[in-house]
Design an enzyme around this catalytic site. Structure first.
Site, PDB file in Angstrom:
ATOM      1  N   ASN A   9       0.871  -1.184   0.000  1.00  0.00           N
ATOM      2  CA  ASN A   9       0.000   0.000   0.000  1.00  0.00           C
ATOM      3  C   ASN A   9       0.906   1.231   0.000  1.00  0.00           C
ATOM      4  OD1 ASN A   9      -1.812   2.054   0.461  1.00  0.00           O
ATOM      5  ND2 ASN A   9      -2.271   1.467   2.588  1.00  0.00           N
ATOM      6  N   LYS A  11       0.120   4.230  -0.295  1.00  0.00           N
ATOM      7  CA  LYS A  11      -0.551   5.438   0.247  1.00  0.00           C
ATOM      8  C   LYS A  11      -0.346   6.621  -0.711  1.00  0.00           C
ATOM      9  CE  LYS A  11       0.186   3.605   4.819  1.00  0.00           C
ATOM     10  NZ  LYS A  11      -0.049   3.817   6.226  1.00  0.00           N
ATOM     11  N   HIS A  95      -9.537   0.912   5.045  1.00  0.00           N
ATOM     12  CA  HIS A  95      -8.250   1.180   5.710  1.00  0.00           C
ATOM     13  C   HIS A  95      -8.506   2.148   6.870  1.00  0.00           C
ATOM     14  CE1 HIS A  95      -4.188   2.622   6.424  1.00  0.00           C
ATOM     15  NE2 HIS A  95      -3.767   1.552   5.783  1.00  0.00           N
ATOM     16  N   GLU A  97      -7.025   4.658   7.815  1.00  0.00           N
ATOM     17  CA  GLU A  97      -6.900   6.082   7.450  1.00  0.00           C
ATOM     18  C   GLU A  97      -8.173   6.573   6.759  1.00  0.00           C
ATOM     19  OE1 GLU A  97      -3.120   5.715   5.452  1.00  0.00           O
ATOM     20  OE2 GLU A  97      -2.241   5.165   7.376  1.00  0.00           O
ATOM     21  N   GLU A 167      -5.340  -5.008  10.767  1.00  0.00           N
ATOM     22  CA  GLU A 167      -4.359  -3.939  10.932  1.00  0.00           C
ATOM     23  C   GLU A 167      -4.642  -3.170  12.217  1.00  0.00           C
ATOM     24  OE1 GLU A 167      -2.486  -2.788   6.962  1.00  0.00           O
ATOM     25  OE2 GLU A 167      -4.255  -1.547   7.177  1.00  0.00           O
ATOM     26  N   GLY A 173       2.167   2.503  10.586  1.00  0.00           N
ATOM     27  CA  GLY A 173       3.053   3.646  10.372  1.00  0.00           C
ATOM     28  C   GLY A 173       3.745   4.136  11.628  1.00  0.00           C
ATOM     29  N   SER A 212       3.301  -1.945  10.344  1.00  0.00           N
ATOM     30  CA  SER A 212       4.758  -1.919  10.481  1.00  0.00           C
ATOM     31  C   SER A 212       5.414  -3.275  10.221  1.00  0.00           C
ATOM     32  CB  SER A 212       5.159  -1.368  11.858  1.00  0.00           C
ATOM     33  OG  SER A 212       4.661  -0.045  12.019  1.00  0.00           O
TER      34      SER A 212
HETATM   35  C1  PEP Z   1      -0.862   0.200   5.927  1.00  0.00           C
HETATM   36  O1  PEP Z   1      -0.893   1.346   5.512  1.00  0.00           O
HETATM   37  O2  PEP Z   1      -1.764  -0.576   5.599  1.00  0.00           O
HETATM   38  C2  PEP Z   1       0.253  -0.200   6.777  1.00  0.00           C
HETATM   39  C3  PEP Z   1       0.226  -1.382   7.320  1.00  0.00           C
HETATM   40  O3  PEP Z   1       1.262   0.721   6.938  1.00  0.00           O
HETATM   41  P1  PEP Z   1       2.687   0.441   7.646  1.00  0.00           P
HETATM   42  O4  PEP Z   1       3.210  -0.856   7.103  1.00  0.00           O
HETATM   43  O5  PEP Z   1       3.527   1.595   7.253  1.00  0.00           O
HETATM   44  O6  PEP Z   1       2.428   0.354   9.106  1.00  0.00           O
END
Ligand code: PEP
Length: 254
Positions: A9, A11, A95, A97, A167, A173, A212
Site C-alpha cells: 500500500n 498510500k 483502511h 486512514e 491492521e 506507520g 509496520s
Molecule cells: C498500511 O498502511 O496498511 C500499513 C500497514 O502501513 P505500515 O506498514 O507503514 O504500518
C-alpha cells in the site's frame, strides 16, 4: 492451501520517477511462486503507469479506495468500472486512514465491499482496533463488529472472494508491531467468526497482517498459522524490504 498475499500500500507517496525506479527492482525481483500473490496499490493517478510497467511480471494491481457509486456527479471519486478499465484486480477498503480521516463507517465500507464484489474485483477489507480499544479489552469484539457489518451486507458467500487485512491502528506507520501471538489471536478469532457461518469459506480465506511489517519481522509473523500474508505500507516503498518480505512469504508456504 490458502493463498499467501503480499500487498504493498503505497498510500499518497511517489512520483513518476520514483515509481519507475521502484518498479524496475520489483518487476525483476518478485518471484513467481504458486499460491503466492504479490500486488502493489499505487495512488490512483499512477495506476496506468504502474500497469504498463508491470508488463508480464507476477505482480497484480490494486487500488487504495473506490466509490460504491457506478458513475455521475461525485467530484474527486473514481468508480469500479474505471479501475477495471485500468487493469486493477484488488481494492483496499476500510483502511483505518479512510475510517478515521475520511469518516468511513462500517456501513460505508460494507457498501463498497458489496459493489466491489459485484464488479468482480477482490476487496481487501481492513479491520483493526485503536490502542485505547485494545487497552480496554475491546479488540476482539470491535473487529468482530467490523466484520459483521460486511457479513450482514454480502453474506458469508461474499467472503469466498474477500481478503481480510487485520491492521491494529496503533501499529500502522508507527514502527510498533503486534507480536506474532497478538496478531495470531485476532486472526484466529476472525476465522472462527466466519467458520460459524461456513467452515470451508473460513478455511480458504486469506487473512493478512498489516502494521509496520518489515524485512526484520515478516518471517515471524508469517509463520503464524492464521497469518496468510501482509499488507505493507512504509516498507513497500523500499524495493529491498518488499522483496525480503516476498521471500519470507515464499518460505512460509514450505
Ligand atoms: C498500511 O498502511 O496498511 C500499513 C500497514 O502501513 P505500515 O506498514 O507503514 O504500518
Amino acid at each position: 492451501m490458502r493463498k499467501t498475499i503480499v500487498a504493498g500500500n503505497w498510500k499518497m507517496n511517489g512520483t513518476s520517477e520514483s515509481i519507475k525506479t521502484l518498479l524496475e527492482s520489483l518487476t525483476s525481483g518478485v518471484p513467481a511462486v504458486e499460491g503466492l500473490v504479490t500486488l502493489v496499490c499505487p495512488p490512483a493517478v499512477y495506476l496506468s503507469q504502474v500497469k504498463q510497467a508491470l508488463s508480464d511480471a507476477p505482480i497484480a494491481l490494486g487500488a487504495q479506495n473506490v466509490s460504491s457509486q457506478p458513475s455521475g456527479a461525485f467530484t474527486g471519486e473514481w468508480s469500479l468500472a474505471m479501475l477495471q478499465d485500468l487493469g486493477c484486480e484488488y481494492v483496499i477498503l476500510g483502511h483505518s486512514e479512510r475510517r478515521s480521516l475520511f469518516a468511513e463507517s462500517d456501513e460505508d465500507v460494507a457498501e463498497k465491499v458489496a459493489a466491489t464484489l459485484s464488479a468482480g474485483l477482490i476487496p481487501i477489507l481492513c479491520v483493526g482496533e485503536t490502542l485505547t480499544q485494545r487497552e480496554s479489552g475491546e479488540t476482539l469484539s470491535l473487529v468482530a463488529a467490523q466484520i459483521d457489518a460486511v457479513l450482514q451486507r454480502v453474506g458469508i458467500e461474499g467472503f469466498a472472494s474477500v481478503v481480510i487485512a487485520y491492521e491494529p491502528v496503533w501499529a500502522i506507520g508507527t514502527g510498533l508491531t503486534a507480536t506474532p501471538e497478538q496478531a495470531q489471536e485476532v486472526h484466529a478469532a476472525i476465522r472462527a467468526q466466519l467458520a460459524e457461518c461456513d467452515a470451508d469459506i473460513a478455511d480458504q480465506l486469506s487473512i493478512l497482517y498489516g502494521g509496520s511489517m518489515n524485512a526484520g519481522n515478516a518471517a515471524e509473523l508469517l509463520a503464524q498459522r492464521d497469518i496468510d500474508g501482509g499488507l505493507i505500507g512504509g516498507a513497500s516503498l523500499k524495493a529491498d524490504e518488499f522483496l525480503t518480505i516476498c521471500a519470507a512469504a515464499t518460505e512460509s508456504r514450505k
